[in-house]
Motif scaffolding. Structure first.
Motif, PDB file in Angstrom:
ATOM      1  N   ASP A 147       0.828  -1.205   0.000  1.00 26.19           N
ATOM      2  CA  ASP A 147       0.000   0.000   0.000  1.00 26.19           C
ATOM      3  C   ASP A 147       0.867   1.262   0.000  1.00 26.19           C
ATOM      4  O   ASP A 147       0.552   2.242  -0.673  1.00 26.19           O
ATOM      5  N   ALA A 148       1.967   1.224   0.732  1.00 26.55           N
ATOM      6  CA  ALA A 148       2.869   2.387   0.776  1.00 26.55           C
ATOM      7  C   ALA A 148       3.445   2.679  -0.608  1.00 26.55           C
ATOM      8  O   ALA A 148       3.574   3.845  -1.000  1.00 26.55           O
ATOM      9  N   GLU A 149       3.785   1.638  -1.347  1.00 24.35           N
ATOM     10  CA  GLU A 149       4.323   1.844  -2.700  1.00 24.35           C
ATOM     11  C   GLU A 149       3.258   2.385  -3.648  1.00 24.35           C
ATOM     12  O   GLU A 149       3.555   3.215  -4.515  1.00 24.35           O
ATOM     13  N   ILE A 150       2.013   1.940  -3.484  1.00 27.31           N
ATOM     14  CA  ILE A 150       0.916   2.482  -4.293  1.00 27.31           C
ATOM     15  C   ILE A 150       0.781   3.972  -4.038  1.00 27.31           C
ATOM     16  O   ILE A 150       0.706   4.778  -4.969  1.00 27.31           O
ATOM     17  N   VAL A 151       0.774   4.351  -2.775  1.00 24.82           N
ATOM     18  CA  VAL A 151       0.632   5.769  -2.424  1.00 24.82           C
ATOM     19  C   VAL A 151       1.826   6.569  -2.931  1.00 24.82           C
ATOM     20  O   VAL A 151       1.664   7.681  -3.453  1.00 24.82           O
ATOM     21  N   GLU A 152       3.026   6.009  -2.821  1.00 29.56           N
ATOM     22  CA  GLU A 152       4.212   6.713  -3.311  1.00 29.56           C
ATOM     23  C   GLU A 152       4.136   6.926  -4.825  1.00 29.56           C
ATOM     24  O   GLU A 152       4.403   8.034  -5.313  1.00 29.56           O
ATOM     25  N   ALA A 153       3.754   5.897  -5.572  1.00 26.86           N
ATOM     26  CA  ALA A 153       3.629   6.038  -7.031  1.00 26.86           C
ATOM     27  C   ALA A 153       2.555   7.052  -7.388  1.00 26.86           C
ATOM     28  O   ALA A 153       2.744   7.885  -8.283  1.00 26.86           O
ATOM     29  N   LEU A 154       1.434   7.016  -6.673  1.00 26.90           N
ATOM     30  CA  LEU A 154       0.374   7.990  -6.942  1.00 26.90           C
ATOM     31  C   LEU A 154       0.790   9.392  -6.517  1.00 26.90           C
ATOM     32  O   LEU A 154       0.351  10.379  -7.116  1.00 26.90           O
ATOM     33  N   GLY A 155       1.655   9.498  -5.511  1.00 22.96           N
ATOM     34  CA  GLY A 155       2.190  10.802  -5.130  1.00 22.96           C
ATOM     35  C   GLY A 155       3.009  11.414  -6.257  1.00 22.96           C
ATOM     36  O   GLY A 155       2.937  12.619  -6.511  1.00 22.96           O
ATOM     37  N   VAL A 156       3.780  10.579  -6.955  1.00 25.16           N
ATOM     38  CA  VAL A 156       4.547  11.068  -8.111  1.00 25.16           C
ATOM     39  C   VAL A 156       3.584  11.526  -9.197  1.00 25.16           C
ATOM     40  O   VAL A 156       3.718  12.621  -9.763  1.00 25.16           O
ATOM     41  N   MET A 157       2.581  10.703  -9.488  1.00 24.77           N
ATOM     42  CA  MET A 157       1.576  11.074 -10.491  1.00 24.77           C
ATOM     43  C   MET A 157       0.900  12.385 -10.124  1.00 24.77           C
ATOM     44  O   MET A 157       0.767  13.288 -10.947  1.00 24.77           O
ATOM     45  N   GLU A 158       0.496  12.502  -8.884  1.00 24.24           N
ATOM     46  CA  GLU A 158      -0.207  13.703  -8.414  1.00 24.24           C
ATOM     47  C   GLU A 158       0.681  14.944  -8.562  1.00 24.24           C
ATOM     48  O   GLU A 158       0.228  15.990  -9.028  1.00 24.24           O
ATOM     49  N   LEU A 159       1.937  14.829  -8.167  1.00 22.45           N
ATOM     50  CA  LEU A 159       2.866  15.942  -8.257  1.00 22.45           C
ATOM     51  C   LEU A 159       2.992  16.426  -9.694  1.00 22.45           C
ATOM     52  O   LEU A 159       2.912  17.624  -9.970  1.00 22.45           O
ATOM     53  N   PHE A 160       3.155  15.484 -10.610  1.00 24.52           N
ATOM     54  CA  PHE A 160       3.373  15.887 -11.994  1.00 24.52           C
ATOM     55  C   PHE A 160       2.101  16.310 -12.701  1.00 24.52           C
ATOM     56  O   PHE A 160       2.144  17.186 -13.561  1.00 24.52           O
ATOM     57  N   THR A 161       0.979  15.772 -12.330  1.00 23.71           N
ATOM     58  CA  THR A 161      -0.274  16.269 -12.884  1.00 23.71           C
ATOM     59  C   THR A 161      -0.436  17.748 -12.528  1.00 23.71           C
ATOM     60  O   THR A 161      -0.781  18.570 -13.379  1.00 23.71           O
ATOM     61  N   ALA A 162      -0.147  18.092 -11.292  1.00 25.04           N
ATOM     62  CA  ALA A 162      -0.237  19.494 -10.872  1.00 25.04           C
ATOM     63  C   ALA A 162       0.805  20.348 -11.580  1.00 25.04           C
ATOM     64  O   ALA A 162       0.486  21.434 -12.092  1.00 25.04           O
ATOM     65  N   PHE A 163       2.058  19.888 -11.623  1.00 25.18           N
ATOM     66  CA  PHE A 163       3.097  20.656 -12.316  1.00 25.18           C
ATOM     67  C   PHE A 163       2.756  20.825 -13.790  1.00 25.18           C
ATOM     68  O   PHE A 163       2.949  21.906 -14.355  1.00 25.18           O
ATOM     69  N   ASN A 164       2.240  19.780 -14.433  1.00 22.27           N
ATOM     70  CA  ASN A 164       1.893  19.866 -15.850  1.00 22.27           C
ATOM     71  C   ASN A 164       0.882  20.975 -16.089  1.00 22.27           C
ATOM     72  O   ASN A 164       1.060  21.804 -16.987  1.00 22.27           O
ATOM     73  N   LYS A 165      -0.145  21.004 -15.288  1.00 26.76           N
ATOM     74  CA  LYS A 165      -1.200  22.013 -15.481  1.00 26.76           C
ATOM     75  C   LYS A 165      -0.686  23.425 -15.174  1.00 26.76           C
ATOM     76  O   LYS A 165      -0.987  24.377 -15.893  1.00 26.76           O
ATOM     77  N   PHE A 166       0.098  23.551 -14.123  1.00 28.07           N
ATOM     78  CA  PHE A 166       0.681  24.841 -13.750  1.00 28.07           C
ATOM     79  C   PHE A 166       1.574  25.361 -14.879  1.00 28.07           C
ATOM     80  O   PHE A 166       1.429  26.496 -15.334  1.00 28.07           O
ATOM     81  N   LEU A 167       2.505  24.534 -15.323  1.00 27.08           N
ATOM     82  CA  LEU A 167       3.470  24.948 -16.348  1.00 27.08           C
ATOM     83  C   LEU A 167       2.788  25.257 -17.677  1.00 27.08           C
ATOM     84  O   LEU A 167       3.120  26.250 -18.333  1.00 27.08           O
ATOM     85  N   ASP A 168       1.849  24.412 -18.071  1.00 23.74           N
ATOM     86  CA  ASP A 168       1.166  24.644 -19.341  1.00 23.74           C
ATOM     87  C   ASP A 168       0.267  25.874 -19.286  1.00 23.74           C
ATOM     88  O   ASP A 168       0.181  26.623 -20.258  1.00 23.74           O
ATOM     89  N   SER A 169      -0.397  26.090 -18.162  1.00 25.37           N
ATOM     90  CA  SER A 169      -1.255  27.279 -18.034  1.00 25.37           C
ATOM     91  C   SER A 169      -0.454  28.565 -18.165  1.00 25.37           C
ATOM     92  O   SER A 169      -0.903  29.532 -18.774  1.00 25.37           O
ATOM     93  N   LEU A 170       0.746  28.558 -17.594  1.00 21.98           N
ATOM     94  CA  LEU A 170       1.599  29.753 -17.631  1.00 21.98           C
ATOM     95  C   LEU A 170       2.546  29.771 -18.830  1.00 21.98           C
ATOM     96  O   LEU A 170       3.239  30.756 -19.028  1.00 21.98           O
ATOM     97  N   GLN A 171       2.570  28.684 -19.587  1.00 24.59           N
ATOM     98  CA  GLN A 171       3.470  28.555 -20.744  1.00 24.59           C
ATOM     99  C   GLN A 171       4.915  28.868 -20.353  1.00 24.59           C
ATOM    100  O   GLN A 171       5.601  29.656 -21.001  1.00 24.59           O
ATOM    101  N   VAL A 172       5.342  28.232 -19.283  1.00 25.90           N
ATOM    102  CA  VAL A 172       6.693  28.446 -18.756  1.00 25.90           C
ATOM    103  C   VAL A 172       7.708  27.887 -19.738  1.00 25.90           C
ATOM    104  O   VAL A 172       7.563  26.759 -20.242  1.00 25.90           O
ATOM    105  N   ASP A 173       8.734  28.682 -20.039  1.00 20.59           N
ATOM    106  CA  ASP A 173       9.780  28.285 -20.982  1.00 20.59           C
ATOM    107  C   ASP A 173      10.635  27.156 -20.415  1.00 20.59           C
ATOM    108  O   ASP A 173      11.021  27.175 -19.239  1.00 20.59           O
ATOM    109  N   ILE A 174      10.958  26.191 -21.290  1.00 21.42           N
ATOM    110  CA  ILE A 174      11.884  25.119 -20.940  1.00 21.42           C
ATOM    111  C   ILE A 174      13.256  25.750 -20.818  1.00 21.42           C
ATOM    112  O   ILE A 174      13.688  26.508 -21.690  1.00 21.42           O
ATOM    113  N   ASP A 175      13.965  25.439 -19.750  1.00 22.00           N
ATOM    114  CA  ASP A 175      15.222  26.130 -19.451  1.00 22.00           C
ATOM    115  C   ASP A 175      16.382  25.179 -19.209  1.00 22.00           C
ATOM    116  O   ASP A 175      17.307  25.503 -18.476  1.00 22.00           O
ATOM    117  N   PHE A 176      16.389  24.047 -19.852  1.00 21.57           N
ATOM    118  CA  PHE A 176      17.511  23.120 -19.702  1.00 21.57           C
ATOM    119  C   PHE A 176      17.663  22.331 -20.977  1.00 21.57           C
ATOM    120  O   PHE A 176      16.830  22.332 -21.835  1.00 21.57           O
TER     121      PHE A 176
END
Length: 176
Positions: A147-176
């Motif tokens: 169960d801990a590994e399920i939550v950890e994997a979903l935590g990664v998904m959750e983090l990036f779903t939020a970052f994806n929407k934030f970055l795309d909404s603001l059209q943040v430039d790729i910097d690397f």
């Protein structure tokens, strides 16, 4: 109207400067993601702490976490996170050839059955969370996933779903 500007590293002080220093120590730079969050320092702090908790702690390997980040970001169409975490996969020793396999057919990639199950589950949770059935949890457990590994994997998904929407909404430039 212009896009949101990023906060320059040299323009911050106090706690924001300390967070930027910590981020730079982790990544060798302060990515535009965090420079954008610096417009609201409490959110910068919260998200940096979440990155540390989700991506730098836990039992899942960096390869699994970075793969979830890349595939979830691809599924969501976020070029910034795809670029960032493809680079992170390379940094942990994954070849361009294997990254191609991961992106094209995860079942052929060099992961254990357990890791493939977690990666697939995180992707489904991202794209179709209301369609996850008990049988999928049973399959995870049969593959040896806790169960801990399920939550950890979903935590990664959750983090990036939020970052994806934030970055795309603001059209943040790729910097690397």
């Amino acid at each position: 109207m212009a896009r949101l500007t990023t906060v320059e590293v040299s323009a911050v002080s106090g706690e924001t400067a300390a967070i930027f220093k910590e981020i730079e120590g982790a990544f060798g730079m302060v990515p535009n993601l965090f420079k954008s969050y610096a417009h609201h320092p409490p959110l910068l702090k919260a998200n940096w702490n979440k990155v540390k908790a989700v991506m730098m702690e836990g039992v899942l390997s960096q390869k699994v976490k970075q793969t979830i980040a890349v595939l979830v970001s691809r599924d969501n169409g976020c070029t910034y996170c795809v670029a960032a975490h493809t680079g992170a996969l390379k940094a942990v020793g994954v070849s361009d050839e294997e990254i191609g396999i991961i992106v094209q057919n995860i079942e052929q990639a060099d992961f254990s059955v357990k890791e493939k199950a977690l990666i697939g589950f995180a992707r489904k949770a991202n794209t179709n969370p209301s369609r996850i059935e008990d049988a999928e949890f049973d399959a995870l457990r049969q593959a040896g996933v806790s169960d801990a590994e399920i939550v950890e994997a979903l935590g990664v998904m959750e983090l990036f779903t939020a970052f994806n929407k934030f970055l795309d909404s603001l059209q943040v430039d790729i910097d690397f």
